[in-house]
Design an enzyme around this catalytic site. Structure first.
Site, PDB file in Angstrom:
ATOM      1  N   ASP A 147       0.820  -1.221   0.000  1.00 41.86           N
ATOM      2  CA  ASP A 147       0.000   0.000   0.000  1.00 41.86           C
ATOM      3  C   ASP A 147       0.848   1.263   0.000  1.00 41.86           C
ATOM      4  OD1 ASP A 147      -2.277  -1.496   0.087  1.00 41.86           O
ATOM      5  OD2 ASP A 147      -2.714  -1.160   2.202  1.00 41.86           O
TER       6      ASP A 147
ATOM      7  N   CYS B  14     -18.406 -16.447  -6.757  1.00 39.94           N
ATOM      8  CA  CYS B  14     -19.463 -15.753  -6.009  1.00 39.94           C
ATOM      9  C   CYS B  14     -20.847 -16.273  -6.392  1.00 39.94           C
ATOM     10  CB  CYS B  14     -19.398 -14.243  -6.261  1.00 39.94           C
ATOM     11  SG  CYS B  14     -18.019 -13.416  -5.436  1.00 39.94           S
TER      12      CYS B  14
ATOM     13  N   CYS C 229     -24.693 -15.265  -5.144  1.00 41.17           N
ATOM     14  CA  CYS C 229     -24.668 -14.705  -3.788  1.00 41.17           C
ATOM     15  C   CYS C 229     -24.521 -13.184  -3.813  1.00 41.17           C
ATOM     16  CB  CYS C 229     -23.523 -15.335  -2.998  1.00 41.17           C
ATOM     17  SG  CYS C 229     -23.350 -14.690  -1.321  1.00 41.17           S
TER      18      CYS C 229
ATOM     19  N   CYS D  64     -22.755  -9.752   0.558  1.00 40.47           N
ATOM     20  CA  CYS D  64     -21.948  -8.560   0.853  1.00 40.47           C
ATOM     21  C   CYS D  64     -22.685  -7.289   0.433  1.00 40.47           C
ATOM     22  CB  CYS D  64     -20.579  -8.650   0.181  1.00 40.47           C
ATOM     23  SG  CYS D  64     -20.623  -8.818  -1.622  1.00 40.47           S
TER      24      CYS D  64
ATOM     25  N   CYS E 239     -24.094  -4.375   3.325  1.00 39.65           N
ATOM     26  CA  CYS E 239     -23.416  -3.080   3.470  1.00 39.65           C
ATOM     27  C   CYS E 239     -24.417  -2.027   3.933  1.00 39.65           C
ATOM     28  CB  CYS E 239     -22.789  -2.653   2.148  1.00 39.65           C
ATOM     29  SG  CYS E 239     -21.952  -1.052   2.248  1.00 39.65           S
TER      30      CYS E 239
ATOM     31  N   CYS F 121     -18.268   4.334   1.691  1.00 35.63           N
ATOM     32  CA  CYS F 121     -17.679   3.215   2.434  1.00 35.63           C
ATOM     33  C   CYS F 121     -17.283   3.638   3.840  1.00 35.63           C
ATOM     34  CB  CYS F 121     -16.461   2.685   1.682  1.00 35.63           C
ATOM     35  SG  CYS F 121     -15.635   1.309   2.501  1.00 35.63           S
TER      36      CYS F 121
ATOM     37  N   CYS G 106     -14.059  -1.279   8.530  1.00 33.20           N
ATOM     38  CA  CYS G 106     -15.308  -2.040   8.516  1.00 33.20           C
ATOM     39  C   CYS G 106     -15.048  -3.413   7.911  1.00 33.20           C
ATOM     40  CB  CYS G 106     -16.364  -1.302   7.707  1.00 33.20           C
ATOM     41  SG  CYS G 106     -17.958  -2.163   7.633  1.00 33.20           S
TER      42      CYS G 106
ATOM     43  N   CYS H 149     -18.747  -6.551   5.022  1.00 35.95           N
ATOM     44  CA  CYS H 149     -18.882  -7.284   3.761  1.00 35.95           C
ATOM     45  C   CYS H 149     -18.039  -8.553   3.753  1.00 35.95           C
ATOM     46  CB  CYS H 149     -18.552  -6.394   2.563  1.00 35.95           C
ATOM     47  SG  CYS H 149     -16.822  -5.908   2.435  1.00 35.95           S
TER      48      CYS H 149
END
Length: 312
Positions: free
Chosen positions: A133, A189, A192, A195, A199, A215, A242, A245
């Site tokens: 990052d 996925c 589904c 998530c 949220c 977010c 958070c 999700c």
């Protein structure tokens, strides 16, 4: 690959495992042509919010060869951070799991440096640069290309074996290595939408598209001014980051607790009550978060977040 090449691959993967990494794969550095249109649209729609750095150096994000002279190979590693225990008081403000222990930037970058040293001394002399990052690298895109997982509907990388509670790090070096056979991971996925449905701020505006401005992680960490009043009462008690999700993702039923001592929380942290959080002073903040990613928002930022939760 020849027997010698297979041995090289085995040695590097074995070293990565000895460093406590979940996975390590590598591939030639190239231009991320298939990601360009998606990234440009995300920026052009302003979904990066105040993260102006995301709109800078776009060319470098799409081509790591512009980041590091002579770049030939990019190694991608995964580091588990899933804890064995969580906060005890169910009414206390919720801290994202990744921030329980020492700031992952330091921990993972140190491991990447050790991996680089091993390659330089045991495989072939080379120059390299680790990234966590810390530069414009599209980490999830590279991890996806390396076959370490697929991009879920919450835009996180999801691993068949490990779920998604892990950090991603990269090491770019100026030599070619024997490249392991990479097997693309298809989207698992299915139909589904857990998530997206879970949220609370509806930040996942489309499959694999997160509007950072909505977010909770962006609001409580990246945003430098006042939080968005239109989101008041929607944070579900999240004070820094958070995990919602990820918590609801069925693939995280596979998550196993990490064994990284640096990610162990301060002994007091998980015991904090709701009142402890709300009355926290700066000395306690410094004691609990001296080496934590929470320092990113700082004491004043945490107080701002706590006040926002109280108002909601």
């Amino acid at each position: 690959m020849t027997p010698d090449q297979n041995e090289t691959v085995r040695k590097i993967k074995e070293k990565a495992s000895s460093l406590g990494l979940l996975a390590c794969d590598w591939l030639p550095v190239t231009y991320l042509n298939t990601e360009k249109d998606y990234f440009d649209a995300w920026i052009n729609n302003g979904m990066n919010g105040e993260m102006e750095y995301m709109s800078r150096n776009t060319d470098k994000r799409l081509d790591p060869r512009l980041l590091f002279e002579g770049a030939k190979t990019i190694l991608i590693v995964l580091q588990n951070y899933y804890p064995d225990k969580v906060q005890e008081d169910k009414n206390a403000p919720v801290l994202s799991k990744y921030a329980y222990g020492t700031d992952y930037h330091f921990v993972l970058k140190d491991k990447l440096r050790q991996l680089h040293t091993f390659i330089r001394e045991e495989i072939e002399p080379c120059t390299g640069r680790p990234f966590v990052d810390s530069a414009p690298v599209l980490e999830r895109a590279w991890a996806n290309r390396a076959g370490l997982g697929w991009i879920g509907k919450n835009s996180n990388l999801i691993s068949l074996e490990h779920g998604s509670f892990f950090f991603i790090g990269e090491l770019i070096i100026d030599i070619e290595l024997p490249y392991p056979e990479l097997k693309p991971v298809h989207d698992h996925c299915g139909k589904c939408t857990k998530c997206i449905d879970a949220c609370p701020t509806k930040a996942i505006v489309a499959e694999r598209v997160v509007d950072a401005r909505k977010c909770i992680s962006y609001q409580t960490i990246e945003l430098r001014g006042e939080l968005d009043e239109q989101l008041s009462g929607q944070f579900e008690n999240r004070v820094f980051g958070c995990d919602i999700c990820q918590d609801v993702c069925p693939w995280n039923l596979k998550s196993q607790p990490h064994n990284e001592t640096n990610f162990q929380p301060h002994p007091k942290l998980l015991q904090l009550s709701k009142n402890d959080w709300e009355t926290m002073d700066k000395p306690l903040f410094n004691e609990l978060f001296r080496n934590s990613a929470v320092k990113r928002t700082g004491f004043n930022g945490l107080q701002r977040n706590l006040k926002f939760l109280g108002n909601g």
